[in-house]
Structures are given as structure tokens and as C-alpha cells.
Design an enzyme around this catalytic site. Structure first.
Site, PDB file in Angstrom:
ATOM      1  N   GLU A  31     -14.710  26.857 -15.831  1.00  0.00           N
ATOM      2  CA  GLU A  31     -13.706  26.192 -15.057  1.00  0.00           C
ATOM      3  C   GLU A  31     -13.493  26.934 -13.698  1.00  0.00           C
ATOM      4  O   GLU A  31     -13.391  28.234 -13.602  1.00  0.00           O
ATOM      5  CB  GLU A  31     -12.358  25.996 -15.797  1.00  0.00           C
ATOM      6  CG  GLU A  31     -11.574  24.943 -15.071  1.00  0.00           C
ATOM      7  CD  GLU A  31     -10.062  24.741 -15.644  1.00  0.00           C
ATOM      8  OE1 GLU A  31      -9.658  25.549 -16.533  1.00  0.00           O
ATOM      9  OE2 GLU A  31      -9.653  23.569 -15.587  1.00  0.00           O
ATOM     10  N   ALA A 172      -6.426  33.860 -18.968  1.00  0.00           N
ATOM     11  CA  ALA A 172      -7.026  33.311 -20.391  1.00  0.00           C
ATOM     12  C   ALA A 172      -7.775  31.824 -19.948  1.00  0.00           C
ATOM     13  O   ALA A 172      -7.622  31.385 -18.782  1.00  0.00           O
ATOM     14  CB  ALA A 172      -6.030  33.096 -21.393  1.00  0.00           C
ATOM     15  N   ASN A 175     -11.180  27.085 -23.517  1.00  0.00           N
ATOM     16  CA  ASN A 175     -12.576  26.692 -23.933  1.00  0.00           C
ATOM     17  C   ASN A 175     -12.437  25.857 -25.390  1.00  0.00           C
ATOM     18  O   ASN A 175     -11.888  26.559 -26.180  1.00  0.00           O
ATOM     19  CB  ASN A 175     -13.570  27.659 -24.004  1.00  0.00           C
ATOM     20  CG  ASN A 175     -13.681  28.499 -22.551  1.00  0.00           C
ATOM     21  OD1 ASN A 175     -13.996  27.869 -21.582  1.00  0.00           O
ATOM     22  ND2 ASN A 175     -13.416  29.793 -22.804  1.00  0.00           N
ATOM     23  N   HIS A 206       0.012  28.695 -24.576  1.00  0.00           N
ATOM     24  CA  HIS A 206      -0.510  28.041 -23.336  1.00  0.00           C
ATOM     25  C   HIS A 206      -1.938  27.403 -23.749  1.00  0.00           C
ATOM     26  O   HIS A 206      -2.138  26.346 -23.699  1.00  0.00           O
ATOM     27  CB  HIS A 206      -0.437  28.812 -22.259  1.00  0.00           C
ATOM     28  CG  HIS A 206      -1.046  28.176 -20.700  1.00  0.00           C
ATOM     29  ND1 HIS A 206      -0.162  27.788 -19.854  1.00  0.00           N
ATOM     30  CD2 HIS A 206      -2.161  27.778 -20.496  1.00  0.00           C
ATOM     31  CE1 HIS A 206      -0.633  27.188 -18.638  1.00  0.00           C
ATOM     32  NE2 HIS A 206      -2.236  27.157 -19.256  1.00  0.00           N
ATOM     33  N   GLU A 207      -2.779  28.413 -23.622  1.00  0.00           N
ATOM     34  CA  GLU A 207      -4.330  27.878 -24.074  1.00  0.00           C
ATOM     35  C   GLU A 207      -4.327  26.950 -25.416  1.00  0.00           C
ATOM     36  O   GLU A 207      -5.065  26.105 -25.189  1.00  0.00           O
ATOM     37  CB  GLU A 207      -5.208  29.307 -24.373  1.00  0.00           C
ATOM     38  CG  GLU A 207      -5.009  30.278 -23.057  1.00  0.00           C
ATOM     39  CD  GLU A 207      -5.019  29.654 -21.765  1.00  0.00           C
ATOM     40  OE1 GLU A 207      -6.018  28.878 -21.696  1.00  0.00           O
ATOM     41  OE2 GLU A 207      -4.724  30.225 -21.019  1.00  0.00           O
ATOM     42  N   GLU A 229      -2.304  21.720 -16.646  1.00  0.00           N
ATOM     43  CA  GLU A 229      -1.667  23.202 -16.452  1.00  0.00           C
ATOM     44  C   GLU A 229      -0.023  23.032 -16.632  1.00  0.00           C
ATOM     45  O   GLU A 229       0.538  23.754 -17.219  1.00  0.00           O
ATOM     46  CB  GLU A 229      -2.079  23.480 -15.073  1.00  0.00           C
ATOM     47  CG  GLU A 229      -3.658  24.089 -15.195  1.00  0.00           C
ATOM     48  CD  GLU A 229      -4.038  24.802 -16.257  1.00  0.00           C
ATOM     49  OE1 GLU A 229      -3.187  25.642 -17.018  1.00  0.00           O
ATOM     50  OE2 GLU A 229      -5.304  25.039 -16.357  1.00  0.00           O
TER      51      GLU A 229
HETATM   52 ZN   LIG Z   1      -3.982  26.703 -18.393  1.00  0.00          ZN
END
Ligand SMILES: [Zn+2]
Length: 763
Positions: A31, A172, A175, A206-207, A229
Site C-alpha cells: 500500500e 503497521a 495485510n 487499529h490494524e 483509516e
Molecule cells: Zn490504518
């Protein structure tokens, strides 16, 4: 059948190589559009497809990827790994890692009402480091379990690995099924600094939130990357609050508005949903506006709609678009349908125009009490922007009744003015225009009403104290609140029990120190800063005690940091002693309180001069621990005496620094008024070399930011002229340059307003 070869990259983008402890590893970061650096592909987010990877790795290496392993076969010289096909994913979520990796098992989440199979969690790290992932794996399991319940949708993939990457550009990357992190963010346990423990929880949450927001449902195009996001940034607070209530995540969520309101006051600020037509636009989209403003706006509308209705709207959106793509309209439609009111119209006023609203509020008690508000765009003094803007904005106020109780009243303010009717008949004793600090706006009150509110400081909710701090900053930035009033308003906040509030007065003092008072008076400003935080340190105690609340630990770290910044002699001597122990300068290294390491190592380097500086630079060649490296480079970068400071700047181009450390010595050099000019000269002299060493994203594009601490028109023009030509060939740099130059100009205008006031106070 296509066949191609591509070299391994070394700039943390695409398929890239990292050497760690003398051994080579391969990691990936695709990304936003860096997959195309390594292979022919359509890596636009609208294309989602199942992908089956096969990796042949030399003997002694392990390969991991998004999906579980289907089979492995010995081939000449190594092993061939065949992975199962993924669920449909966009290429930017494809990932793999190869090297002499540790693979450690974490918890297995049992099947549940949502998921018909168990979910195994694993940790992946460079050789010998796997044992450090234990705590991260445990909290990972808790967070996934909570997220599944919130979404009412099973975790979408067949397995979940967390990967510690020793050199990584961002924090981070989400994926699908193979989430990569800066290693320091995962090597965390109960003995780690409190800030790192919290960072670990937030980033994992968050991830993992992305596994739904972004991975299961992907934005159709990059202009809607806020759907990834902003939502993950909003959701991380909820998830951390659920699994670690002591981390105070809901209050910290309120601090986001305060933090991002400066960036959003720039004419050069992006919109949350900004058209994207170039690579630079995509890089720019990963900024404070998308993440932090986006999260704050979501929080405001969730409060307005109600938690349940909002959650139902999100669940319906997930169900409709699972494994597919969606746009902002899809989400807003779903929220409107499930909330039974028009969310799309007011929400879009925040998505599609830049800026933070400014609410000039006034309590009026003619018959029934109301809060009258006028709305404009908040702009600081000296701004060239247009104030005449309106929003569709839920405004919630809290009023203190004669009975001594606070009560909340809300109204949707549409356009440039409106009224919030307050509860009760009698005139409130005080009013706060932003209940719990949930609204994404800045505000002002008439002077006497502001005084009345400040008197009630102790009874305000934490979010309201953060919002009050923001109001003081807004008044100061717009030039309406004189220096002395801003400072006296903020000084009592230094003793606040919320660490996010307690830093309030320091911004005004550092502005005075760097850009307002005569250099000869700077010592007086620092002494004032020290006088505010010495009592805080006395109150919490110099050293930690067992079982302390995280907020106490954070206030202690804050107080030590402030005293060190103020160059308080006694504090620096105490810290340097601890720092020498941590560094092992006088014998074998010993343990010191984790929360103090940063300040202590900094003090030891400052006090130790060239001999200590040399020793630590040497250590960078062999030190593998990322956290220790961060302390070392931070301390080296914070020296202010020449010629050591010059050597600190030169470190940025030293081969002993990892790629993601290149800018680390330069930020503190640029931030210190004594080394600011020399840092600018260094950047000018070494621009090409810096650009060459840095990744494009989170790297080269940010270089103009190193000059943003200047505070004169002349410097603004100089910075603009220097970068102008270069900026057009570095994706994303043009906006960073515009923001840097605008910040310098605004600082100059602000200084013109406040200089006399500050000089009167610090003569
Ligand atoms: Zn993010």
C-alpha cells in the site's frame, strides 16, 4: 502466462530486503501503489481477487503469506511453499515474508456463534525474537474476539499472523491475515514503558479493525481511504477501551480534535475526502485529516445518532458489501436508513470541505436559556483563507443548573448560526459549548462566561477539559486571547490528572521561548516551565510504585520530560545518573524505570559530552533492539552544542542508521531553536542524498516539514523557493511544502501579535 524478474528493493516499499543481525530477510509493503514496483499488476483498490502464492525459498528460510500453507515441498537448494488461495483481496493487501523467521503459536480462538471454525493466532519475528511476541499475541486474541462481537461478523480470513519487521516505514500494515508492524511496537510486555504498552494496544486494534474496514469491505478508490483509516482510528479507541479500560482510550480519543485542529486550520489542509488523481494525492491522503479528523467526525455523528443505530448502520453496510467495494455514499446511506434520519447531508459537509468549524457561543437567558452560536471556519491570525463557511453540525452543550448538576442538550446547527436550547428554566451557572469534547469544532465564549466555566474546572468531564485547552489555543492562535491570558488560563491545567490535559501551558511557553522573547530572556521562560511541572513531579513521586494507574505513570514521564526540556539542573542531574545506569557507562547496564528511559538517556548524553556521544554512535553499528536504538538516536539528535550537534545531523546519512531512522536525528535538531538554522543548512546541502535514502511515502515527501519551525516571512520565502522545483518531482511533497510555508507565515503573524505581551511577562 507472464514471466518477469524484479530486483529486491531496499527502500521499505514493494518487495524489500532487510538485513537484521547479519542475516537477510524479505518483507513487503504494497500500500498504496508499490506492488507495481515489484510485479506487473492492477493494484487499484477496486480490483479484488483471490490470490494463490507460491514461494521458493533457499534452505534455512521460512516463508509466510496472507493465506495458510497448502503444501511445502523440498526442491533443490530449498523449499517450495504453496499457499491456499486468499479470499478476494485488492493487491495492496497482499503480503509475504521470507527469512530465518521464528514462528510462534499464540492463542487459538474457539469457534463461536459467528465463526464456524477455530482461528489460530501466530507471531512471526526474525530469528531469536519470537518469544518477545507473547503479550502482543494475548492482547491480539482479546481484540479480535471483541471486534467480531461489535461487527456481528466473523473475522473474515482463515488465519491471523502478526509480523515484527525490523525496518518498516509506517507503524503497521493491515495485510489480510498477515499484519506487519514495526518490531518495537510488538516487543512489549508489562515491564515496557506505559506509552509503548498503550501504543501496542492501539496499533494492534487499529490494524485488526481494518480486517473489516478496508479488507472485508474496500474503498472503491483512494479518495475514500478515510473509510479505512478514519474508521480504524475511531474503532481502535473502542476496542482498547474494552480490553484495557485502564488505558483511558475514550478520553484520549477526545484529544484527537485538539491535536489535529492546527493542521485543519491551514488553508493548505486537505479535505477528508479529497479528489485523488496522482500518486502524490494518495500519499497525502495518509495524514492527520484522514485519520484523526476522520475519527473525530465519526465519533461526533455516532454520538448524535446513538451507539446502537450507528452500529446497525455499519453492520448493514458490511453485510451488503462483504468481500466487495464501497463508497462513502454507501456507508452514509446505510447510516441514514438505520438511524432514521438524514446523516448523509450533514456528514458530507465535513467530508467534502476542509477546515474546522469555529463556534462563537454565547449563553443567553432572556426567557428559557439558550446557547446562541455563530459558525465560521476557524482561521488563525494572518490566514488568507475564507471564514465564511458553514457545516451541518451536531452541537451538544452542557449547562450547570442551580441544583449543581450538569445536563446535556444537543441540536443540529445547519449553516452559519443557530441555537441550542438548554434544559431548565433558570439561567445556568456555567455552560460548556462542547459536551464531553465530542464535537469536531473549536469554540469561544464571552470573557465573563469563560471565567465562569474555568471556575468549574474540577467538575468538568476529561473531554471537556481537553476541549477547554483547545479553546485557549484557538483564542491564542486567532490573536483574540492575549499571551498573558492564555498562559494564566492554561497554567492550572498543568496539575490536571489527565496527561492529555496536563501539557496545556507548555505550547504557549515554547512559542514565547523560541519566537517571542529576547534570547537573553529564554532562561526565564524555561524557569517558568520548570516551576509548573516540579510540583507535578512532587505530587506523583520521582520514581514509580507498583500497581500505579497508567495516568500517574504518564504524568510522571511528562513532568520529567518537561523539566528536562526546561533544562532544570537538579532534574537533569537525577536523570543523567539513571541514564548512565541504563547505558552501562560506569559498569554493567542496570534496569531503570521504563517510563524514564527516554529522558534519562537524553540527559546522560547531554551531560556526558563527546565521550558518551562517540560511544553511543559506535553502539548503533551493533545494537539490534529497535527501542534502544530509538532512545540512542533520540538522545544523540537532541544535543545542542556544536560541533556535536553537527555530528548528530550527519548521522542521518550514516550507514549505521536503518532506513526508517534516517529522519530521527533531524527532527529534534529542527525542533530546537538553537540548532534550527544549522539543520536547515544541512537539509539544503544534503537534499539529494536524503531523498535518495528515504522511502517515497513517509519519507522524502515530509522533508519540507523540517523547516516548518521557522517563524519569519523571509524564511517562508526562502523555504518555498528552495523546495519549489524539487517538490514537483517527489510525489506528495508539494502539499507538504505548502503546509510548511503556510505554517511559517502564520507563526510570523502570530508572533507579531503576541511578542509584546510575552516580552512584558519575561523581561
Ligand atoms: Zn490504518
Amino acid at each position: 502466462m507472464l514471466s518477469w524478474r524484479a530486483p529486491l528493493k531496499n527502500d521499505l516499499e514493494g518487495v524489500y530486503k532487510v538485513d537484521y543481525a547479519g542475516e537477510p530477510y524479505i518483507f513487503t509493503q504494497f500500500e498504496a501503489i508499490d506492488a507495481r514496483d515489484s510485479m506487473p499488476c492492477f493494484d487499484e483498490p477496486g480490483f479484488k481477487m483471490p490470490i494463490a502464492l507460491r514461494i521458493t525459498a533457499p534452505k534455512g528460510n521460512v516463508a509466510v503469506a496472507n493465506a495458510p500453507l497448502a503444501s511445502s515441498t523440498n526442491v533443490e537448494g530449498g523449499t517450495r511453499y504453496a499457499f491456499k488461495a486468499t479470499q478476494p483481496i485488492p493487491i495492496y493487501l497482499l503480503a509475504f515474508a521470507v527469512g530465518p523467521l521464528d514462528v510462534v503459536d499464540g492463542p487459538v480462538l474457539d469457534k463461536n456463534a459467528l465463526r464456524d471454525r477455530p482461528l489460530p493466532l501466530r507471531g512471526i519475528a526474525p530469528r531469536g525474537q519470537g518469544a518477545q511476541l507473547k503479550t502482543s499475541l494475548a492482547i491480539s486474541g482479546q481484540i479480535i474476539a471483541w471486534l467480531e462481537q461489535w461487527f456481528g461478523v466473523a473475522y473474515p480470513y482463515d488465519k491471523l499472523d502478526i509480523v515484527a519487521v525490523p525496518d518498516f516505514a509506517a507503524g503497521a500494515m493491515e495485510n489480510a491475515g498477515l499484519v506487519t508492524f514495526r518490531d518495537a511496537l510488538l516487543y512489549v510486555d508489562a515491564n515496557s514503558p506505559i506509552g509503548l504498552q498503550k501504543g501496542n494496544a492501539y496499533v494492534i486494534a487499529h490494524e485488526f479493525a481494518h480486517q473489516w474496514f478496508g479488507n472485508l469491505v474496500t474503498m472503491a478508490w483512494w479518495d475514500d481511504v478515510w473509510l479505512n483509516e478514519a474508521f480504524a482510528s475511531w474503532m481502535e479507541n473502542l476496542a482498547v477501551h474494552a480490553v484495557r479500560p485502564d488505558f483511558n482510550a475514550l478520553t484520549e480519543a477526545r484529544a484527537g480534535t485538539d491535536w489535529v485542529s492546527g493542521e485543519d486550520s491551514l488553508v493548505s489542509a486537505r479535505q477528508i475526502r479529497q479528489p485523488v488523481v496522482s500518486k502524490g494525492d494518495i500519499i497525502n491522503a495518509f495524514d492527520g485529516i484522514t485519520y484523526t479528523k476522520g475519527a473525530a467526525v465519526i465519533g461526533m455523528f455516532e454520538h448524535w445518532l446513538g451507539e446502537k443505530a450507528f452500529q446497525q448502520g455499519v453492520r448493514a453496510y458490511m453485510a451488503e458489501h462483504r468481500f466487495g467495494n464501497a463508497t462513502a455514499e454507501d456507508l452514509l446511506d446505510s447510516l441514514s436508513r438505520n438511524g432514521r434520519r438524514d446523516v448523509a447531508t450533514p456528514f458530507s459537509t465535513f467530508l467534502d470541505q476542509p477546515g474546522i468549524p469555529y463556534l462563537e457561543a454565547k449563553l443567553v437567558c432572556q426567557s428559557a436559556p439558550v446557547l446562541e452560536v455563530k459558525v465560521s471556519r476557524f482561521l488563525p491570525v494572518g490566514s488568507t483563507g475564507d471564514r465564511n463557511k458553514g457545516w451541518g453540525m451536531p452541537v451538544c452543550a452542557r449547562a450547570l443548573g442551580a441544583d449543581g448538576k450538569w445536563s446535556e442538550s444537543c441540536a443540529l446547527i445547519d449553516g452559519r448560526e443557530g441555537k441550542v436550547p438548554l434544559t431548565g428554566r433558570s439561567c445556568p451557572k456555567a455552560v460548556h459549548p462542547n459536551a464531553d469534547g465530542i464535537g469536531y469544532y473549536r469554540w469561544s465564549l464571552p470573557a465573563d462566561q469563560l471565567k465562569g466555566l474555568v471556575k468549574q474546572l474540577k467538575t468538568l468531564a476529561p473531554g471537556e477539559r481537553i476541549s477547554l485547552k483547545n479553546a485557549l489555543r484557538a483564542g491564542y492562535a486567532s490573536g483574540t486571547l492575549p499571551f498573558a491570558d492564555a498562559l494564566t488560563g492554561a497554567e492550572p491545567l498543568a496539575r490536571d490528572l489527565e496527561p492529555t490535559v496536563a501539557g496545556a501551558p507548555s505550547g504557549f511557553l515554547w512559542n514565547a521561548h523560541d519566537d517571542l522573547v529576547e534570547p537573553a530572556s529564554r532562561g526565564k521562560v524555561r524557569a517558568r516551565l520548570a516551576s509548573l511541572y516540579r510540583p507535578v513531579l512532587d505530587a506523583v513521586g520521582k520514581l514509580p510504585k507498583a500497581g500505579e494507574d497508567p495516568r500517574v505513570r504518564e504524568r510522571r514521564a511528562l513532568a520529567w520530560g518537561m523539566l528536562a526540556g526546561a533544562e532544570d539542573k537538579a532534574a537533569l542531574a537525577d536523570l543523567a545518573k539513571l541514564g548512565r545506569v541504563a547505558l552501562g557507562l560506569d559498569g554493567p547496564p542496570g534496569d531503570i524505570p521504563a517510563d524514564l528511559k527516554d529522558a534519562a538517556i537524553g540527559a546522560a548524553v547531554k551531560q556526558g559530552g563527546a565521550p558518551v556521544f562517540d560511544k553511543l554512535v559506535e553502539r548503533l553499528a551493533t545494537e539490534n533492539d529497535s527501542m534502544m536504538r530509538r532512545y540512542l538516536i533520540g538522545a544523540l539528535g537532541s544535543v545542542d552544542d556544536e560541533p556535536l550537534a553537527g555530528r548528530a545531523r550527519a548521522l542521518s546519512l550514516d550507514a549505521r542508521l536503518r532506513t526508517n531512522e534516517v529522519l530521527s536525528p533531524l527532527w529534534p535538531q529542527a525542533g530546537d531553536v538553537r540548532t534550527r538554522d544549522a539543520t536547515w543548512a544541512f537539509v539544503r546541502d544534503n537534499l539529494d542524498a536524503l531523498i535518495k535514502r528515504l522511502p517515497e511515502t513517509f519519507g522524502a515527501d515530509s522533508l519540507p516539514g523540517l523547516a516548518s519551525g521557522f517563524c519569519t516571512e523571509a524564511r517562508a520565502a526562502e523555504v518555498d523557493a528552495f523546495f519549489k522545483e524539487r517538490a514537483s518531482s517527489v510525489p506528495g511533497m508539494e502539499r507538504a511544502l505548502a503546509q510548511s510555508v503556510e505554517s511559517i507565515r502564520l507563526c510570523a503573524a502570530k508572533a507579531a501579535v503576541h511578542r509584546d505581551g510575552a516580552r512584558r511577562l519575561f523581561r
